[in-house]
Design a protein around this motif. Structure first.
Motif, PDB file in Angstrom:
ATOM      1  N   UNK A   1       0.798  -1.226   0.000  1.00 42.57           N
ATOM      2  CA  UNK A   1       0.000   0.000   0.000  1.00 42.57           C
ATOM      3  C   UNK A   1       0.834   1.281   0.000  1.00 42.57           C
ATOM      4  N   UNK A   2       2.074   1.221   0.524  1.00 43.32           N
ATOM      5  CA  UNK A   2       2.804   2.463   0.740  1.00 43.32           C
ATOM      6  C   UNK A   2       4.068   2.611  -0.090  1.00 43.32           C
ATOM      7  N   UNK A   3       4.481   1.584  -0.804  1.00 44.26           N
ATOM      8  CA  UNK A   3       5.624   1.761  -1.689  1.00 44.26           C
ATOM      9  C   UNK A   3       5.237   2.749  -2.796  1.00 44.26           C
ATOM     10  N   UNK A   4       6.061   3.760  -3.084  1.00 40.45           N
ATOM     11  CA  UNK A   4       5.693   4.780  -4.082  1.00 40.45           C
ATOM     12  C   UNK A   4       5.349   4.173  -5.439  1.00 40.45           C
ATOM     13  N   UNK A   5       4.423   4.816  -6.127  1.00 37.18           N
ATOM     14  CA  UNK A   5       3.957   4.304  -7.415  1.00 37.18           C
ATOM     15  C   UNK A   5       5.096   4.182  -8.419  1.00 37.18           C
ATOM     16  N   UNK A   6       6.077   5.075  -8.341  1.00 34.53           N
ATOM     17  CA  UNK A   6       7.171   5.037  -9.317  1.00 34.53           C
ATOM     18  C   UNK A   6       8.041   3.788  -9.159  1.00 34.53           C
ATOM     19  N   UNK A   7       7.891   3.071  -8.029  1.00 39.68           N
ATOM     20  CA  UNK A   7       8.645   1.830  -7.840  1.00 39.68           C
ATOM     21  C   UNK A   7       8.069   0.682  -8.658  1.00 39.68           C
ATOM     22  N   UNK A   8       6.833   0.838  -9.160  1.00 39.88           N
ATOM     23  CA  UNK A   8       6.176  -0.222  -9.942  1.00 39.88           C
ATOM     24  C   UNK A   8       6.205  -1.544  -9.182  1.00 39.88           C
ATOM     25  N   UNK A   9       5.964  -1.467  -7.897  1.00 40.98           N
ATOM     26  CA  UNK A   9       6.106  -2.640  -7.028  1.00 40.98           C
ATOM     27  C   UNK A   9       4.960  -3.628  -7.230  1.00 40.98           C
TER      28      UNK A   9
ATOM     29  N   UNK B   1      13.627   2.836  -7.154  1.00 41.18           N
ATOM     30  CA  UNK B   1      13.207   4.224  -7.334  1.00 41.18           C
ATOM     31  C   UNK B   1      14.074   5.208  -6.565  1.00 41.18           C
ATOM     32  N   UNK B   2      14.879   4.723  -5.613  1.00 37.53           N
ATOM     33  CA  UNK B   2      15.758   5.608  -4.855  1.00 37.53           C
ATOM     34  C   UNK B   2      17.139   5.712  -5.487  1.00 37.53           C
ATOM     35  N   UNK B   3      17.317   5.062  -6.631  1.00 32.05           N
ATOM     36  CA  UNK B   3      18.604   5.124  -7.323  1.00 32.05           C
ATOM     37  C   UNK B   3      18.635   6.311  -8.283  1.00 32.05           C
ATOM     38  N   UNK B   4      19.759   7.029  -8.352  1.00 32.40           N
ATOM     39  CA  UNK B   4      19.860   8.132  -9.314  1.00 32.40           C
ATOM     40  C   UNK B   4      20.007   7.632 -10.751  1.00 32.40           C
ATOM     41  N   UNK B   5      20.293   6.344 -10.921  1.00 38.53           N
ATOM     42  CA  UNK B   5      20.455   5.777 -12.256  1.00 38.53           C
ATOM     43  C   UNK B   5      19.178   5.055 -12.660  1.00 38.53           C
ATOM     44  N   UNK B   6      18.537   5.453 -13.727  1.00 36.00           N
ATOM     45  CA  UNK B   6      17.294   4.799 -14.148  1.00 36.00           C
ATOM     46  C   UNK B   6      17.563   3.402 -14.691  1.00 36.00           C
ATOM     47  N   UNK B   7      16.495   2.606 -14.748  1.00 35.87           N
ATOM     48  CA  UNK B   7      16.592   1.299 -15.370  1.00 35.87           C
ATOM     49  C   UNK B   7      17.057   0.178 -14.472  1.00 35.87           C
ATOM     50  N   UNK B   8      17.138   0.444 -13.167  1.00 37.31           N
ATOM     51  CA  UNK B   8      17.571  -0.588 -12.234  1.00 37.31           C
ATOM     52  C   UNK B   8      16.337  -1.294 -11.657  1.00 37.31           C
ATOM     53  N   UNK B   9      16.187  -2.558 -11.962  1.00 36.20           N
ATOM     54  CA  UNK B   9      15.065  -3.327 -11.446  1.00 36.20           C
ATOM     55  C   UNK B   9      15.534  -4.414 -10.503  1.00 36.20           C
ATOM     56  N   UNK B  10      14.636  -4.872  -9.655  1.00 37.61           N
ATOM     57  CA  UNK B  10      15.006  -5.937  -8.720  1.00 37.61           C
ATOM     58  C   UNK B  10      13.853  -6.934  -8.590  1.00 37.61           C
ATOM     59  N   UNK B  11      14.214  -8.174  -8.337  1.00 36.44           N
ATOM     60  CA  UNK B  11      13.231  -9.219  -8.112  1.00 36.44           C
ATOM     61  C   UNK B  11      13.828 -10.239  -7.150  1.00 36.44           C
ATOM     62  N   UNK B  12      13.043 -10.614  -6.149  1.00 34.74           N
ATOM     63  CA  UNK B  12      13.466 -11.617  -5.189  1.00 34.74           C
ATOM     64  C   UNK B  12      12.424 -12.728  -5.180  1.00 34.74           C
ATOM     65  N   UNK B  13      12.847 -13.900  -5.620  1.00 36.41           N
ATOM     66  CA  UNK B  13      11.954 -15.036  -5.812  1.00 36.41           C
ATOM     67  C   UNK B  13      12.294 -16.115  -4.792  1.00 36.41           C
TER      68      UNK B  13
END
Length: 309
Positions: A42-50, A71-83
């Protein structure tokens, strides 16, 4: 038997409970609760696309994934996934489906580099490598038997420094935000971070359901926080250190030991028996401090990265 992957339904109790159960089975060194899962949704910012995903087999949740943009990185295009898949239910294709769904989501939102934590065990590392991921840095999970380990004796703060708690900043946590932003930007990581959005920090971190303001110790000089040890608790015996950091101008003076020792002593005094923390393998100073307290490494994860396109 067919495995499907779908979004976690935050209003479905069975979904939340299944998510928490799988995470604790696969990764017992991190604590999740229904409240924390809903908090992130509910609270992760929308720009995080969580997104939180689940793999389901015959109505039972057997795997999970958390996915987002850094979304807190100054470099765009960094994604993460933990499975993570329930260790008792591997080999059914759940991990592959979760990873594929996560990758498609991140690629659709502009991710060019995907980062995933993988347990440092042969089967898990081989799975990541088969899917095009290469190993990067590592991090350790550490555990301290708080009930039976003799902690270092409490020390008096140096001249000009006083010990307080995060609760003393409840009316205005902005000074702690500034300290967290400074200390956090120096943490070893594959992804650089910059905390610049105070309101988002308050929503995501300050209002986290596990944050214990009373047990979070803060060293203060001239009215300004200069070191802190952030405490997360579950209310029934489990205590975790979310972050220990010191302002750059005050490092090398033992303040990290001071605040963490204060927090650990007070946590034990109110009944907490297990202490958990995590450290990047390159964070030698903090690993040495935790060894001094008596923490032991129980597991290691290796960060893996995949470049898209």
């Amino acid at each position: 038997m067919t495995v499907i992957v779908r979004d976690l339904h935050s209003d479905a109790i069975a979904d939340i409970e299944g998510f928490v159960r799988v995470r604790h089975a696969a990764l017992p060194y991190m604590y999740f609760s229904p409240e924390s899962v809903r908090h992130h949704l509910s609270l992760t910012p929308a720009r995080a696309r969580y997104r939180a995903l689940v793999a389901e087999e015959d109505g039972e949740i057997i795997g999970t994934a958390q996915v987002g943009l850094a979304h807190e990185s100054p470099e765009p295009g960094q994604g993460w996934l933990n499975v993570y898949v329930d260790p008792a239910r591997t080999g059914r294709g759940a991990g592959t489906l979760l990873m594929r769904t996560a990758e498609e989501h991140l690629a659709a939102h502009g991710a060019t580099h995907l980062y995933a934590w993988v347990l440092d065990e042969p089967g898990y590392r081989a799975f990541a490598e088969r899917h095009g991921y290469r190993a990067s840095r590592s991090a350790h999970f550490l555990v301290l038997d708080l009930a039976h380990t003799e902690l270092p004796p409490l020390q008096n703060p140096p001249a000009g420094v006083e010990l307080r708690t995060a609760a003393d900043f409840a009316d205005d946590p902005r000074p702690l935000f500034a300290l967290d932003a400074e200390a956090g930007s120096d943490e070893p990581s594959d992804i650089d971070t910059e905390l610049t959005d105070y309101d988002a920090w308050v929503a995501e971190y300050w209002k986290h359901p596990h944050l214990d303001l009373e047990l979070t110790s803060v060293a203060v000089a001239d009215g300004r926080p200069i070191a802190f040890s952030l405490a997360h608790t579950n209310g029934v015996g489990r205590y975790g250190t979310g972050m220990t950091g010191t302002a750059r101008a005050f490092r090398g003076r033992g303040l990290a030991k001071l605040v963490k020792n204060d927090s650990l002593h007070r946590a034990r005094a109110v009944g907490y028996t297990e202490a958990y923390t995590g450290n990047d393998s390159d964070n030698g100073p903090m690993l040495a401090i935790n060894k001094w307290f008596g923490y032991e490494i129980r597991a290691t994860e290796v960060r893996h990265v995949r470049e898209l396109g």
